[in-house]
Write an enzyme that holds these catalytic residues in place. Structure first.
Site, mmCIF file in Angstrom:
data_model
loop_
_atom_site.group_PDB
_atom_site.id
_atom_site.type_symbol
_atom_site.label_atom_id
_atom_site.label_comp_id
_atom_site.label_asym_id
_atom_site.label_seq_id
_atom_site.Cartn_x
_atom_site.Cartn_y
_atom_site.Cartn_z
ATOM 1 N N TYR A 192 -22.746 -32.806 -2.989
ATOM 2 C CA TYR A 192 -22.413 -33.042 -4.400
ATOM 3 C C TYR A 192 -21.216 -33.988 -4.505
ATOM 4 C CZ TYR A 192 -20.766 -32.113 -9.162
ATOM 5 O OH TYR A 192 -20.334 -32.250 -10.466
ATOM 6 N N GLY A 193 -20.174 -33.709 -3.693
ATOM 7 C CA GLY A 193 -18.970 -34.545 -3.720
ATOM 8 C C GLY A 193 -19.288 -35.982 -3.328
HETATM 9 N N1 LIG Z 1 -19.220 -28.518 -15.388
HETATM 10 C C1 LIG Z 1 -18.189 -29.104 -14.789
HETATM 11 O O1 LIG Z 1 -17.097 -28.511 -14.627
HETATM 12 C C2 LIG Z 1 -18.304 -30.522 -14.310
HETATM 13 C C3 LIG Z 1 -17.179 -31.083 -13.655
HETATM 14 C C4 LIG Z 1 -17.259 -32.399 -13.220
HETATM 15 C C5 LIG Z 1 -18.402 -33.147 -13.444
HETATM 16 N N2 LIG Z 1 -19.484 -32.569 -14.069
HETATM 17 C C6 LIG Z 1 -20.668 -33.406 -14.286
HETATM 18 O O2 LIG Z 1 -21.036 -33.351 -15.652
HETATM 19 C C7 LIG Z 1 -22.459 -33.538 -15.776
HETATM 20 C C8 LIG Z 1 -23.065 -32.424 -16.604
HETATM 21 O O3 LIG Z 1 -22.848 -31.211 -15.901
HETATM 22 P P1 LIG Z 1 -22.972 -29.777 -16.576
HETATM 23 O O4 LIG Z 1 -21.840 -28.976 -16.051
HETATM 24 O O5 LIG Z 1 -23.193 -29.894 -18.035
HETATM 25 O O6 LIG Z 1 -24.285 -29.238 -15.821
HETATM 26 P P2 LIG Z 1 -25.555 -28.392 -16.337
HETATM 27 O O7 LIG Z 1 -25.183 -27.497 -17.447
HETATM 28 O O8 LIG Z 1 -26.144 -27.829 -15.092
HETATM 29 O O9 LIG Z 1 -26.503 -29.532 -16.914
HETATM 30 C C9 LIG Z 1 -27.093 -30.482 -16.070
HETATM 31 C C10 LIG Z 1 -28.163 -31.185 -16.841
HETATM 32 O O10 LIG Z 1 -28.779 -32.155 -15.978
HETATM 33 C C11 LIG Z 1 -30.182 -31.968 -16.082
HETATM 34 N N3 LIG Z 1 -30.905 -32.472 -14.910
HETATM 35 C C12 LIG Z 1 -30.874 -32.039 -13.640
HETATM 36 N N4 LIG Z 1 -31.724 -32.753 -12.876
HETATM 37 C C13 LIG Z 1 -32.301 -33.668 -13.695
HETATM 38 C C14 LIG Z 1 -33.269 -34.667 -13.520
HETATM 39 N N5 LIG Z 1 -33.857 -34.899 -12.342
HETATM 40 N N6 LIG Z 1 -33.632 -35.421 -14.591
HETATM 41 C C15 LIG Z 1 -33.068 -35.214 -15.801
HETATM 42 N N7 LIG Z 1 -32.169 -34.248 -16.036
HETATM 43 C C16 LIG Z 1 -31.797 -33.486 -15.004
HETATM 44 C C17 LIG Z 1 -30.372 -30.483 -16.292
HETATM 45 O O11 LIG Z 1 -31.673 -30.204 -16.781
HETATM 46 P P3 LIG Z 1 -32.413 -28.771 -16.540
HETATM 47 O O12 LIG Z 1 -31.871 -27.834 -17.584
HETATM 48 O O13 LIG Z 1 -33.841 -29.112 -16.716
HETATM 49 O O14 LIG Z 1 -32.060 -28.313 -15.152
HETATM 50 C C18 LIG Z 1 -29.284 -30.251 -17.321
HETATM 51 O O15 LIG Z 1 -29.702 -30.654 -18.595
HETATM 52 C C19 LIG Z 1 -22.984 -33.609 -14.336
HETATM 53 O O16 LIG Z 1 -23.113 -34.962 -13.956
HETATM 54 C C20 LIG Z 1 -21.892 -32.937 -13.528
HETATM 55 O O17 LIG Z 1 -21.886 -33.354 -12.183
HETATM 56 C C21 LIG Z 1 -19.461 -31.283 -14.493
#
Ligand SMILES: NC(=O)c1ccc[n+]([C@@H]2O[C@H](COP(=O)([O-])OP(=O)(O)OC[C@H]3O[C@@H](n4cnc5c(N)ncnc54)[C@H](OP(=O)(O)O)[C@@H]3O)[C@@H](O)[C@H]2O)c1
Length: 277
Positions: A192-193
Site C-alpha cells: 500500500y505504501g
Molecule cells: N482513510 C484514511 O485515513 C486515508 C489516509 C490516507 C489516504 N487515504 C486514501 O484516500 C482514498 C479513499 O480512501 P477511504 O479511506 O475513503 O477508503 P474506502 O472507504 O475503503 O473507500 C475506497 C473506495 O475505493 C473504491 N474502490 C476500490 N477498488 C476500486 C476499483 N478497482 N475501482 C473503482 N473503485 C474502487 C471502493 O469501492 P468498493 O466499495 O466497491 O470497495 C471505495 O468506494 C484512498 O485512495 C486512500 O488510499 C485514506
C-alpha cells in the site's frame, strides 16, 4: 447510469460510493456549478450513494467505473466525450487497503497504481484548459520512503524521473514481492505504501510535464493526503470525519482558475510537503 443535465462543467470522482470519495462528491455538489459524476465499481453501491446525497438535496450523476478494468475506463471515456466533450476536475480517489503479504502486493499495485495511471491516461485528452486533477496519495508514502534503501530513495527523489522510470520502479517492487526478496532489494514489505509513493510520483511527473505542453500548461495536477480518516479502509480507526478528510482534496479540486500553483506537489493539510532528506 443517470442522465446528464447538459451543463458544460464536469467533475468526476473515482471510488465515490463511500468514505472520502463520497464526501468529496458531497463537497463538489455543494460548491461547484456543473455536473458532478459519482463513480463506483458496483452499480448498486454507487446508486445507493447517489440516492443518499439526493436526500440531502444534492444532485450527483452516477457512472460505473472499475479503475482496474480497461473496458470500464474506456466506456466512461466514451460517455464523457459524447455528452460533455471534456472534463474540468478529475479526483483519483479509488484504492484498496494495505497488506504486508507478497501475494496481495500485485493486487494492491494493480488497483492503486496501475488503475489510477490507466484512468489518467485515458481521460487526459479530455482535460479542459484550467482543469484540476487531484490524486489521493497518503502520508504512508513518506513512511514507506523512509524505510527504503538509499538507492531506492535516490530514485524516488530524482527530480527528472520519467514515467517509464517510475513504472520500472513499481515493476521491480512487484517482482521482488513475487520472489520474496523485498528486503534484500532495499524495499519495505508494504505494498500500500509503495502504491502511494507511486501515485505521488505519478502526479509529480504529470504536473511537471504539463508545464511543457502549451495548451495544457494551466492544468494543475497534485497529490494529497487526506489525513487519518474514519473509513472502512482503516477499520474506522481514523480520527477525522469523511468531510474533514475531503477538505484538502476539495481545496485542490477547486483551486481558482487564475492560480498557477500548487502544481505537481504533495499536499498535507493544504501545505506542500517534500520527501524528507
Ligand atoms: N482513510 C484514511 O485515513 C486515508 C489516509 C490516507 C489516504 N487515504 C486514501 O484516500 C482514498 C479513499 O480512501 P477511504 O479511506 O475513503 O477508503 P474506502 O472507504 O475503503 O473507500 C475506497 C473506495 O475505493 C473504491 N474502490 C476500490 N477498488 C476500486 C476499483 N478497482 N475501482 C473503482 N473503485 C474502487 C471502493 O469501492 P468498493 O466499495 O466497491 O470497495 C471505495 O468506494 C484512498 O485512495 C486512500 O488510499 C485514506
Amino acid at each position: 447510469m443517470t442522465q446528464r443535465r447538459g451543463k458544460i462543467c464536469t467533475q468526476l470522482v473515482t471510488g465515490a460510493n463511500k468514505g472520502i470519495g463520497f464526501a468529496i462528491v458531497r463537497g463538489l455538489c455543494k460548491q461547484f456549478d456543473g455536473d458532478v459524476i459519482l463513480t463506483a465499481r458496483d452499480e448498486d453501491r454507487g446508486m445507493r450513494a447517489v440516492k443518499d446525497l439526493m436526500k440531502e438535496g444534492l444532485n450527483p450523476l452516477f457512472h460505473k467505473l472499475d479503475i482496474s478494468n480497461q473496458t470500464s475506463i474506456q466506456t466512461l471515456k466514451a460517455f464523457l466525450h459524447k455528452h460533455y466533450g471534456g472534463l474540468d476536475v478529475l479526483v483519483n480517489n479509488a484504492a484498496i487497503g494495505s497488506s504486508l503479504f507478497a501475494n496481495q502486493a500485485v493486487k494492491t499495485l494493480q488497483v492503486n497504481f496501475w488503475g489510477t495511471l490507466a484512468v489518467y491516461n485515458q481521460l487526459f485528452p479530455l482535460l479542459r484548459p484550467r482543469a484540476r486533477v487531484v490524486t489521493l496519495s497518503s502520508r504512508a508514502s513518506t513512511w514507506t520512503y523512509c524505510r527504503c534503501s538509499d538507492v531506492i530513495k535516490d530514485r524516488i527523489r530524482n527530480p527528472n524521473i520519467t514515467m517509464e522510470q517510475l513504472k520500472e520502479l513499481i515493476r521491480e517492487f512487484e517482482e521482488s514481492a513475487h520472489s520474496d526478496t523485498l528486503e534484500e532489494k532495499g524495499w519495505v514489505k508494504f505494498a500500500y505504501g509503495v502504491s502511494k509513493i507511486g501515485v505521488r510520483l505519478m502526479s509529480y511527473i504529470q504536473g511537471r510535464d504539463m508545464t511543457k505542453e502549451t495548451k495544457k500548461a494551466d492544468i494543475l495536477v497534485n497529490a494529497c493526503c487526506p489525513g487519518f480518516v474514519n473509513t472502512d479502509m482503516n477499520d474506522h480507526k481514523g480520527t477525522k470525519t469523511i468531510d474533514e478528510g475531503a477538505e484538502t482534496p476539495l481545496y485542490l479540486a477547486l483551486l481558482p482558475s487564475d492560480v498557477k500553483s500548487p502544481k505537481g506537489e504533495f499536499i498535507e493539510e493544504k501545505n506542500v510537503t517534500q520527501w524528507p532528506n
